[in-house]
Design a protein around this motif. Sequence first.
Motif, PDB file in Angstrom:
ATOM      1  N   ASP A 112      37.557  37.898  49.288  1.00  0.00           N
ATOM      2  CA  ASP A 112      38.675  38.097  50.209  1.00  0.00           C
ATOM      3  C   ASP A 112      38.723  39.543  50.695  1.00  0.00           C
ATOM      4  OD1 ASP A 112      39.731  35.460  50.067  1.00  0.00           O
ATOM      5  OD2 ASP A 112      40.802  35.952  48.216  1.00  0.00           O
ATOM      6  N   GLY A 113      38.455  40.469  49.796  1.00  0.00           N
ATOM      7  CA  GLY A 113      38.458  41.871  50.177  1.00  0.00           C
ATOM      8  C   GLY A 113      37.355  42.201  51.159  1.00  0.00           C
ATOM      9  N   VAL A 114      36.157  41.701  50.898  1.00  0.00           N
ATOM     10  CA  VAL A 114      35.038  41.943  51.808  1.00  0.00           C
ATOM     11  C   VAL A 114      35.338  41.350  53.180  1.00  0.00           C
ATOM     12  CG1 VAL A 114      32.611  41.427  52.239  1.00  0.00           C
ATOM     13  CG2 VAL A 114      33.347  42.139  49.954  1.00  0.00           C
ATOM     14  N   ALA A 115      35.891  40.144  53.205  1.00  0.00           N
ATOM     15  CA  ALA A 115      36.229  39.508  54.479  1.00  0.00           C
ATOM     16  C   ALA A 115      37.264  40.325  55.244  1.00  0.00           C
ATOM     17  CB  ALA A 115      36.746  38.089  54.240  1.00  0.00           C
ATOM     18  N   THR A 170      45.821  49.863  49.291  1.00  0.00           N
ATOM     19  CA  THR A 170      47.093  50.448  48.900  1.00  0.00           C
ATOM     20  C   THR A 170      47.143  50.674  47.389  1.00  0.00           C
ATOM     21  OG1 THR A 170      48.254  49.457  50.772  1.00  0.00           O
ATOM     22  CG2 THR A 170      49.596  50.078  48.867  1.00  0.00           C
ATOM     23  N   HIS A 171      47.511  51.879  47.000  1.00  0.00           N
ATOM     24  CA  HIS A 171      47.512  52.344  45.605  1.00  0.00           C
ATOM     25  C   HIS A 171      46.443  51.621  44.772  1.00  0.00           C
ATOM     26  CE1 HIS A 171      50.321  49.002  45.247  1.00  0.00           C
ATOM     27  NE2 HIS A 171      51.366  49.708  45.614  1.00  0.00           N
ATOM     28  N   LEU A 172      45.210  52.046  45.018  1.00  0.00           N
ATOM     29  CA  LEU A 172      44.036  51.447  44.370  1.00  0.00           C
ATOM     30  C   LEU A 172      44.263  51.268  42.871  1.00  0.00           C
ATOM     31  CD1 LEU A 172      41.051  50.553  44.719  1.00  0.00           C
ATOM     32  CD2 LEU A 172      40.421  52.906  44.142  1.00  0.00           C
ATOM     33  N   THR A 188      36.082  57.259  38.486  1.00  0.00           N
ATOM     34  CA  THR A 188      35.260  56.173  39.019  1.00  0.00           C
ATOM     35  C   THR A 188      35.472  56.029  40.518  1.00  0.00           C
ATOM     36  OG1 THR A 188      35.381  55.003  36.912  1.00  0.00           O
ATOM     37  CG2 THR A 188      34.791  53.700  38.845  1.00  0.00           C
ATOM     38  N   ALA A 189      36.745  56.041  40.931  1.00  0.00           N
ATOM     39  CA  ALA A 189      37.061  55.901  42.355  1.00  0.00           C
ATOM     40  C   ALA A 189      36.539  57.081  43.164  1.00  0.00           C
ATOM     41  CB  ALA A 189      38.560  55.749  42.533  1.00  0.00           C
ATOM     42  N   LEU A 190      36.630  58.277  42.607  1.00  0.00           N
ATOM     43  CA  LEU A 190      36.139  59.454  43.320  1.00  0.00           C
ATOM     44  C   LEU A 190      34.635  59.370  43.565  1.00  0.00           C
ATOM     45  CD1 LEU A 190      38.179  62.214  41.467  1.00  0.00           C
ATOM     46  CD2 LEU A 190      38.320  61.709  43.907  1.00  0.00           C
ATOM     47  N   ARG A 191      33.901  58.803  42.626  1.00  0.00           N
ATOM     48  CA  ARG A 191      32.454  58.669  42.798  1.00  0.00           C
ATOM     49  C   ARG A 191      32.110  57.552  43.773  1.00  0.00           C
ATOM     50  NH1 ARG A 191      28.862  59.248  37.417  1.00  0.00           N
ATOM     51  NH2 ARG A 191      27.305  59.331  39.085  1.00  0.00           N
ATOM     52  N   ALA A 192      32.951  56.518  43.845  1.00  0.00           N
ATOM     53  CA  ALA A 192      32.605  55.320  44.611  1.00  0.00           C
ATOM     54  C   ALA A 192      33.107  55.340  46.045  1.00  0.00           C
ATOM     55  CB  ALA A 192      33.154  54.076  43.898  1.00  0.00           C
ATOM     56  N   ILE A 193      34.252  55.964  46.299  1.00  0.00           N
ATOM     57  CA  ILE A 193      34.905  55.867  47.607  1.00  0.00           C
ATOM     58  C   ILE A 193      34.877  57.244  48.260  1.00  0.00           C
ATOM     59  CG2 ILE A 193      37.065  55.319  48.802  1.00  0.00           C
ATOM     60  CD1 ILE A 193      37.694  53.386  46.497  1.00  0.00           C
ATOM     61  N   HIS A 216      36.197  42.788  37.041  1.00  0.00           N
ATOM     62  CA  HIS A 216      35.529  42.169  35.893  1.00  0.00           C
ATOM     63  C   HIS A 216      34.083  41.950  36.308  1.00  0.00           C
ATOM     64  CE1 HIS A 216      34.208  38.953  33.146  1.00  0.00           C
ATOM     65  NE2 HIS A 216      35.125  39.450  32.307  1.00  0.00           N
ATOM     66  N   HIS A 217      33.162  42.034  35.357  1.00  0.00           N
ATOM     67  CA  HIS A 217      31.754  42.014  35.743  1.00  0.00           C
ATOM     68  C   HIS A 217      31.303  40.671  36.314  1.00  0.00           C
ATOM     69  CE1 HIS A 217      31.909  40.777  31.535  1.00  0.00           C
ATOM     70  NE2 HIS A 217      30.758  40.155  31.689  1.00  0.00           N
ATOM     71  N   ARG A 218      32.043  39.585  36.069  1.00  0.00           N
ATOM     72  CA  ARG A 218      31.696  38.312  36.708  1.00  0.00           C
ATOM     73  C   ARG A 218      32.666  37.938  37.830  1.00  0.00           C
ATOM     74  NH1 ARG A 218      30.077  37.162  31.387  1.00  0.00           N
ATOM     75  NH2 ARG A 218      32.138  36.362  30.820  1.00  0.00           N
ATOM     76  N   GLU A 219      33.801  38.599  37.865  1.00  0.00           N
ATOM     77  CA  GLU A 219      34.769  38.424  38.956  1.00  0.00           C
ATOM     78  C   GLU A 219      35.230  39.811  39.391  1.00  0.00           C
ATOM     79  OE1 GLU A 219      37.944  35.825  37.904  1.00  0.00           O
ATOM     80  OE2 GLU A 219      36.623  34.222  37.210  1.00  0.00           O
ATOM     81  N   PRO A 220      34.519  40.413  40.344  1.00  0.00           N
ATOM     82  CA  PRO A 220      34.781  41.818  40.671  1.00  0.00           C
ATOM     83  C   PRO A 220      36.182  42.080  41.215  1.00  0.00           C
ATOM     84  CG  PRO A 220      32.663  41.109  41.534  1.00  0.00           C
ATOM     85  CD  PRO A 220      33.360  39.879  41.074  1.00  0.00           C
ATOM     86  N   GLY A 221      36.845  41.062  41.761  1.00  0.00           N
ATOM     87  CA  GLY A 221      38.213  41.228  42.206  1.00  0.00           C
ATOM     88  C   GLY A 221      38.352  42.184  43.374  1.00  0.00           C
ATOM     89  N   MET A 222      39.597  42.462  43.729  1.00  0.00           N
ATOM     90  CA  MET A 222      39.855  43.360  44.849  1.00  0.00           C
ATOM     91  C   MET A 222      39.469  44.788  44.525  1.00  0.00           C
ATOM     92  SD  MET A 222      40.705  42.843  47.931  1.00  0.00           S
ATOM     93  CE  MET A 222      41.592  41.290  47.952  1.00  0.00           C
ATOM     94  N   VAL A 223      39.619  45.185  43.260  1.00  0.00           N
ATOM     95  CA  VAL A 223      39.170  46.515  42.868  1.00  0.00           C
ATOM     96  C   VAL A 223      37.666  46.640  43.083  1.00  0.00           C
ATOM     97  CG1 VAL A 223      38.855  48.081  40.910  1.00  0.00           C
ATOM     98  CG2 VAL A 223      41.058  46.934  41.258  1.00  0.00           C
ATOM     99  N   GLY A 224      36.920  45.607  42.737  1.00  0.00           N
ATOM    100  CA  GLY A 224      35.479  45.632  42.948  1.00  0.00           C
ATOM    101  C   GLY A 224      35.117  45.749  44.413  1.00  0.00           C
ATOM    102  N   ALA A 225      35.856  45.050  45.279  1.00  0.00           N
ATOM    103  CA  ALA A 225      35.591  45.144  46.717  1.00  0.00           C
ATOM    104  C   ALA A 225      35.815  46.569  47.210  1.00  0.00           C
ATOM    105  CB  ALA A 225      36.488  44.165  47.480  1.00  0.00           C
ATOM    106  N   ALA A 226      36.877  47.199  46.707  1.00  0.00           N
ATOM    107  CA  ALA A 226      37.149  48.579  47.114  1.00  0.00           C
ATOM    108  C   ALA A 226      36.050  49.517  46.638  1.00  0.00           C
ATOM    109  CB  ALA A 226      38.506  49.021  46.572  1.00  0.00           C
ATOM    110  N   LEU A 227      35.690  49.423  45.375  1.00  0.00           N
ATOM    111  CA  LEU A 227      34.692  50.341  44.826  1.00  0.00           C
ATOM    112  C   LEU A 227      33.323  50.144  45.460  1.00  0.00           C
ATOM    113  CD1 LEU A 227      35.652  50.226  41.035  1.00  0.00           C
ATOM    114  CD2 LEU A 227      36.255  51.981  42.716  1.00  0.00           C
ATOM    115  N   ALA A 228      33.023  48.915  45.853  1.00  0.00           N
ATOM    116  CA  ALA A 228      31.709  48.634  46.419  1.00  0.00           C
ATOM    117  C   ALA A 228      31.612  48.926  47.908  1.00  0.00           C
ATOM    118  CB  ALA A 228      31.340  47.164  46.165  1.00  0.00           C
TER     119      ALA A 228
END
Length: 377
Positions: free
Chosen positions: A199-202, A212-214, A255-260, A222-234
Motif C-alpha cells: 500500500d505504501g509503495v502504491a 507522517t511522524h515516521l 536507521t531512518a537517517l541512513r535510509a531516508i 517485520h522481515h516477512r511483512e515490511p509494513g508501512m515503515v518498511g515502505a518508507a525506509l526502502a
Amino acid sequence: MNTDVNTDVNTIHGNILTPGGWIAGTLSFTDRVAGIDGSATDPQQNGGDYILPGFIDLHVHGGAGKDVMEGGDAIRTIAAIHARHGTTSLLATTMTAPPEDIDVALAAIGAVVRERRKGEARVLGAHLEGPYINSGKLGAQPNYARAATLAEVKRLETLAPLRVITVAPEIAGHLGLVRELADEGVRVQIGHTLGSYEDGVAALEHGAAGFTHLFNAMSPLHHREPGMVGAALAHAEYAELIPDLLHVHPGAIRTALRAIPRLYCVTDSTSATGMPDGEYMLGRHTVHKCMGGVRLPDGTLAGSTLTLDQALRNLVGMGLSVADASARVSTNAADYLGLPERGRIAPQAWADFVVLDRDLKLKAVYIEGECVDLNDA
C-alpha cells in the motif's frame, strides 16, 4: 543594530551556515539576506556563535496552553511561543474532528497566514493531519476518521492553504485522491495507517510525498511483512520524524537517517508545550503532561512538548554535526514544501535565522529580518 525597520540594512557576526558551507564573517540583511562577507571556516576551530537558518516545523498542534483546534487567536499564541524557540515558519496542524471543528481551525489559520504579527513565526498554511486516516490506527486522534473526497478538500482549501494532508492510502478511494492532490501541488503524507508495504509503495507511485511522524501510528517493519515503515525506509525521499527521544528510539532514528535522504524533524507539539505538568486539550481529547511527555489517560503518547531548538540539541547529542542537524530542522522541510527562499542563508532568501552559543542555546531569533523578543511573556 536596528531591526525594527526592514528597509534598513542590519548586520550580525559569527559562524554562518550557508548552502556552500561555513563562513566566518558578517551577515547583512533587511527582511531578506543582503550579503554574506567572510571566509570559509571550521567552526570547531573558533569560539564564535553559530548562525543557522531559522527552524521550520511542519507539524504543530499547539503551545503555551493553546490548541490549533480552538481557532481564534490561539494560532497566534502558538506561533509566538514557537518563534521564541527558533521556529521561524510552521504549519498549524489540525486533528481528526467533526467537520465544524475543522472549519473553525482552518478559518483561524487562514487569517494568520494572511497577516503575520510582530513576534510570530510565519504560518505557511495548514497540515491537515485528519480526518482522512484509518480508524484502526488513531494514535491520539479522536475517532472522527472518514474517507476523503476531492470536493471536501477543495472546500477546505478555501479556508486556508492546505500545504500537507495526511491520509491512510489503504482506505477505498484514497489512492486516486492522492494522485489528484499531488497533481495540484499538495504534499500528501502517509500516516495513521494500517496499510501494508505494498500500500505504501502504491501511494508513493501515485504521488505521495512523505510519511507522517515516521514509525508512529503505522504498520511496523517485520522481515516477512515490511509494513508501512518498511515502505518508507526502502523508498522514501522525505519523511517527518519526532526526535524527542520518547516517540522514537535513537537507534530507530539512526536507521531512518541512513535510509531516508531528506528526513526532517517535527515537534508534533501540543498545547502543553512550554507549560507546567497538568491537563491540556488536544482537539477534543484531554491529555496529561508529566515528566516531559504528553499522554492520553490510557498512556498513549499524544503529541509532545518538544521545540525545534531542543530537537537540534538532541540530534547533535546523537552525534550529528551541527550542519547536518540544521538541515533536519530547517532546509529539508523548506525543500519538501518547495520553498527555496526559506531554510537557508543565501542572498535574497528571507532573513530567517537563529543565533546560538557554543552549547546550542538560543541567543537571538530573526524572522524576515525582525528580531524576536525571547523573553516576551
